[in-house]
Design a protein around this motif. Structure first.
Motif, PDB file in Angstrom:
ATOM      1  N   GLU A   1      -0.531 -27.442   2.701  1.00 25.28           N
ATOM      2  CA  GLU A   1      -1.230 -28.725   2.790  1.00 25.28           C
ATOM      3  C   GLU A   1      -0.860 -29.663   1.649  1.00 25.28           C
ATOM      4  OE1 GLU A   1      -5.418 -28.063   3.061  1.00 25.28           O
ATOM      5  OE2 GLU A   1      -5.239 -27.010   4.963  1.00 25.28           O
ATOM      6  N   ILE A   2      -0.419 -29.100   0.545  1.00 25.98           N
ATOM      7  CA  ILE A   2       0.039 -29.913  -0.579  1.00 25.98           C
ATOM      8  C   ILE A   2       1.384 -29.390  -1.035  1.00 25.98           C
ATOM      9  CG2 ILE A   2      -2.281 -30.515  -1.397  1.00 25.98           C
ATOM     10  CD1 ILE A   2      -1.852 -28.421  -3.648  1.00 25.98           C
ATOM     11  N   ARG A   3       2.170 -30.272  -1.594  1.00 22.95           N
ATOM     12  CA  ARG A   3       3.471 -29.878  -2.150  1.00 22.95           C
ATOM     13  C   ARG A   3       3.248 -29.524  -3.619  1.00 22.95           C
ATOM     14  NH1 ARG A   3       8.361 -30.535  -0.304  1.00 22.95           N
ATOM     15  NH2 ARG A   3       7.710 -32.090   1.210  1.00 22.95           N
ATOM     16  N   PRO A   4       3.532 -28.293  -3.990  1.00 22.29           N
ATOM     17  CA  PRO A   4       3.327 -27.894  -5.388  1.00 22.29           C
ATOM     18  C   PRO A   4       4.199 -28.713  -6.335  1.00 22.29           C
ATOM     19  CG  PRO A   4       3.744 -25.980  -4.004  1.00 22.29           C
ATOM     20  CD  PRO A   4       4.037 -27.195  -3.179  1.00 22.29           C
ATOM     21  N   TRP A   5       3.600 -29.221  -7.384  1.00 26.24           N
ATOM     22  CA  TRP A   5       4.349 -29.987  -8.377  1.00 26.24           C
ATOM     23  C   TRP A   5       5.090 -29.004  -9.283  1.00 26.24           C
ATOM     24  CZ3 TRP A   5      -0.868 -29.951  -7.576  1.00 26.24           C
ATOM     25  CH2 TRP A   5      -1.639 -29.268  -8.509  1.00 26.24           C
ATOM     26  N   PRO A   6       6.056 -29.488 -10.068  1.00 22.29           N
ATOM     27  CA  PRO A   6       6.912 -28.581 -10.840  1.00 22.29           C
ATOM     28  C   PRO A   6       6.168 -27.572 -11.722  1.00 22.29           C
ATOM     29  CG  PRO A   6       7.879 -30.748 -10.823  1.00 22.29           C
ATOM     30  CD  PRO A   6       6.525 -30.877 -10.165  1.00 22.29           C
ATOM     31  N   ARG A   7       5.133 -27.982 -12.453  1.00 19.48           N
ATOM     32  CA  ARG A   7       4.424 -27.049 -13.308  1.00 19.48           C
ATOM     33  C   ARG A   7       3.737 -25.962 -12.497  1.00 19.48           C
ATOM     34  NH1 ARG A   7       0.259 -24.861 -15.076  1.00 19.48           N
ATOM     35  NH2 ARG A   7      -1.421 -25.987 -14.139  1.00 19.48           N
ATOM     36  N   LEU A   8       3.165 -26.337 -11.364  1.00 18.86           N
ATOM     37  CA  LEU A   8       2.504 -25.360 -10.497  1.00 18.86           C
ATOM     38  C   LEU A   8       3.524 -24.386  -9.918  1.00 18.86           C
ATOM     39  CD1 LEU A   8       0.003 -24.267  -9.070  1.00 18.86           C
ATOM     40  CD2 LEU A   8       0.324 -26.026  -7.316  1.00 18.86           C
ATOM     41  N   ARG A   9       4.685 -24.891  -9.539  1.00 20.41           N
ATOM     42  CA  ARG A   9       5.746 -24.013  -9.014  1.00 20.41           C
ATOM     43  C   ARG A   9       6.164 -22.988 -10.064  1.00 20.41           C
ATOM     44  NH1 ARG A   9       9.388 -26.317  -4.864  1.00 20.41           N
ATOM     45  NH2 ARG A   9      11.016 -25.321  -6.068  1.00 20.41           N
ATOM     46  N   ARG A  10       6.435 -23.485 -11.280  1.00 20.27           N
ATOM     47  CA  ARG A  10       6.870 -22.576 -12.365  1.00 20.27           C
ATOM     48  C   ARG A  10       5.799 -21.552 -12.697  1.00 20.27           C
ATOM     49  NH1 ARG A  10       8.963 -27.206 -14.333  1.00 20.27           N
ATOM     50  NH2 ARG A  10       7.125 -27.623 -15.611  1.00 20.27           N
ATOM     51  N   ALA A  11       4.567 -22.011 -12.857  1.00 21.31           N
ATOM     52  CA  ALA A  11       3.479 -21.113 -13.245  1.00 21.31           C
ATOM     53  C   ALA A  11       3.218 -20.066 -12.169  1.00 21.31           C
ATOM     54  CB  ALA A  11       2.205 -21.916 -13.523  1.00 21.31           C
ATOM     55  N   THR A  12       3.297 -20.463 -10.907  1.00 21.72           N
ATOM     56  CA  THR A  12       3.072 -19.519  -9.811  1.00 21.72           C
ATOM     57  C   THR A  12       4.191 -18.485  -9.763  1.00 21.72           C
ATOM     58  OG1 THR A  12       1.896 -21.226  -8.556  1.00 21.72           O
ATOM     59  CG2 THR A  12       2.665 -19.312  -7.326  1.00 21.72           C
ATOM     60  N   ALA A  13       5.419 -18.941  -9.877  1.00 15.29           N
ATOM     61  CA  ALA A  13       6.557 -18.012  -9.877  1.00 15.29           C
ATOM     62  C   ALA A  13       6.455 -17.039 -11.046  1.00 15.29           C
ATOM     63  CB  ALA A  13       7.870 -18.787  -9.924  1.00 15.29           C
ATOM     64  N   ASP A  14       6.133 -17.547 -12.227  1.00 15.19           N
ATOM     65  CA  ASP A  14       5.982 -16.687 -13.404  1.00 15.19           C
ATOM     66  C   ASP A  14       4.869 -15.661 -13.204  1.00 15.19           C
ATOM     67  OD1 ASP A  14       8.015 -18.075 -14.669  1.00 15.19           O
ATOM     68  OD2 ASP A  14       6.663 -19.220 -15.984  1.00 15.19           O
ATOM     69  N   ALA A  15       3.742 -16.100 -12.660  1.00 12.67           N
ATOM     70  CA  ALA A  15       2.599 -15.199 -12.457  1.00 12.67           C
ATOM     71  C   ALA A  15       2.919 -14.097 -11.454  1.00 12.67           C
ATOM     72  CB  ALA A  15       1.378 -15.997 -11.991  1.00 12.67           C
ATOM     73  N   LEU A  16       3.822 -14.394 -10.514  1.00 15.02           N
ATOM     74  CA  LEU A  16       4.196 -13.391  -9.508  1.00 15.02           C
ATOM     75  C   LEU A  16       5.447 -12.614  -9.907  1.00 15.02           C
ATOM     76  CD1 LEU A  16       3.518 -15.442  -6.256  1.00 15.02           C
ATOM     77  CD2 LEU A  16       2.142 -13.562  -7.178  1.00 15.02           C
ATOM     78  N   GLY A  17       6.096 -13.024 -10.986  1.00 15.14           N
ATOM     79  CA  GLY A  17       7.280 -12.309 -11.461  1.00 15.14           C
ATOM     80  C   GLY A  17       8.521 -12.519 -10.619  1.00 15.14           C
ATOM     81  N   VAL A  18       8.630 -13.698  -9.999  1.00 16.20           N
ATOM     82  CA  VAL A  18       9.809 -14.021  -9.187  1.00 16.20           C
ATOM     83  C   VAL A  18      10.320 -15.398  -9.598  1.00 16.20           C
ATOM     84  CG1 VAL A  18       9.051 -12.627  -7.226  1.00 16.20           C
ATOM     85  CG2 VAL A  18       8.439 -15.047  -7.326  1.00 16.20           C
ATOM     86  N   SER A  19      11.505 -15.745  -9.125  1.00 11.09           N
ATOM     87  CA  SER A  19      12.047 -17.070  -9.421  1.00 11.09           C
ATOM     88  C   SER A  19      11.431 -18.111  -8.489  1.00 11.09           C
ATOM     89  CB  SER A  19      13.566 -17.079  -9.259  1.00 11.09           C
ATOM     90  OG  SER A  19      13.911 -16.998  -7.888  1.00 11.09           O
ATOM     91  N   GLU A  20      11.509 -19.365  -8.905  1.00  9.39           N
ATOM     92  CA  GLU A  20      11.036 -20.442  -8.036  1.00  9.39           C
ATOM     93  C   GLU A  20      11.826 -20.473  -6.734  1.00  9.39           C
ATOM     94  OE1 GLU A  20      10.166 -24.402  -9.690  1.00  9.39           O
ATOM     95  OE2 GLU A  20      10.574 -23.470 -11.642  1.00  9.39           O
ATOM     96  N   THR A  21      13.116 -20.192  -6.799  1.00  8.14           N
ATOM     97  CA  THR A  21      13.942 -20.205  -5.600  1.00  8.14           C
ATOM     98  C   THR A  21      13.495 -19.145  -4.605  1.00  8.14           C
ATOM     99  OG1 THR A  21      15.818 -21.026  -6.868  1.00  8.14           O
ATOM    100  CG2 THR A  21      16.307 -20.070  -4.725  1.00  8.14           C
ATOM    101  N   VAL A  22      13.180 -17.954  -5.091  1.00 10.09           N
ATOM    102  CA  VAL A  22      12.677 -16.897  -4.204  1.00 10.09           C
ATOM    103  C   VAL A  22      11.359 -17.341  -3.573  1.00 10.09           C
ATOM    104  CG1 VAL A  22      11.661 -14.579  -4.177  1.00 10.09           C
ATOM    105  CG2 VAL A  22      13.818 -14.976  -5.345  1.00 10.09           C
ATOM    106  N   LEU A  23      10.511 -17.945  -4.360  1.00 12.91           N
ATOM    107  CA  LEU A  23       9.174 -18.311  -3.904  1.00 12.91           C
ATOM    108  C   LEU A  23       9.165 -19.513  -2.986  1.00 12.91           C
ATOM    109  CD1 LEU A  23       6.400 -17.113  -4.377  1.00 12.91           C
ATOM    110  CD2 LEU A  23       6.107 -18.688  -6.267  1.00 12.91           C
ATOM    111  N   PHE A  24       9.937 -20.534  -3.310  1.00 14.19           N
ATOM    112  CA  PHE A  24       9.865 -21.796  -2.576  1.00 14.19           C
ATOM    113  C   PHE A  24      11.168 -22.179  -1.876  1.00 14.19           C
ATOM    114  CE2 PHE A  24       6.721 -22.084  -5.980  1.00 14.19           C
ATOM    115  CZ  PHE A  24       5.587 -22.381  -5.242  1.00 14.19           C
ATOM    116  N   GLY A  25      12.200 -21.382  -2.006  1.00 12.49           N
ATOM    117  CA  GLY A  25      13.491 -21.757  -1.443  1.00 12.49           C
ATOM    118  C   GLY A  25      14.062 -22.918  -2.226  1.00 12.49           C
TER     119      GLY A  25
END
Length: 69
Positions: free
Chosen positions: A42-66
């Motif tokens: 419903e919302i497009r994650p902004w850069p900080r949210l993308r980075r923080a989410t990827a870090d919290a899950l232990g994966v890269s942003e590319t893996v998480l969001f393509g």
């Protein structure tokens, strides 16, 4: 207003790791409602949210969001 964005893998990876939405939101530093909206596309994650989410899950942003930006 709802913004349609391509689905991401946040929910799939979060659930595979056994992390609740509330716990991931705490780790990322946002409320669970915002994280839920991001998981549903419903919302497009902004850069900080993308980075923080990827870090919290232990994966890269590319893996998480393509390649979506």
């Amino acid at each position: 207003m709802t913004v349609s964005v391509p689905p991401n893998r946040v929910r799939v990876i979060r659930q595979a790791l056994g992390i609740s939405q509330a716990e991931l939101a705490r780790r990322v530093g946002v409320n669970a409602s915002l994280l839920s909206r991001a998981e549903r596309g419903e919302i497009r994650p902004w850069p900080r949210l993308r980075r923080a989410t990827a870090d919290a899950l232990g994966v890269s942003e590319t893996v998480l969001f393509g390649d979506e930006r």
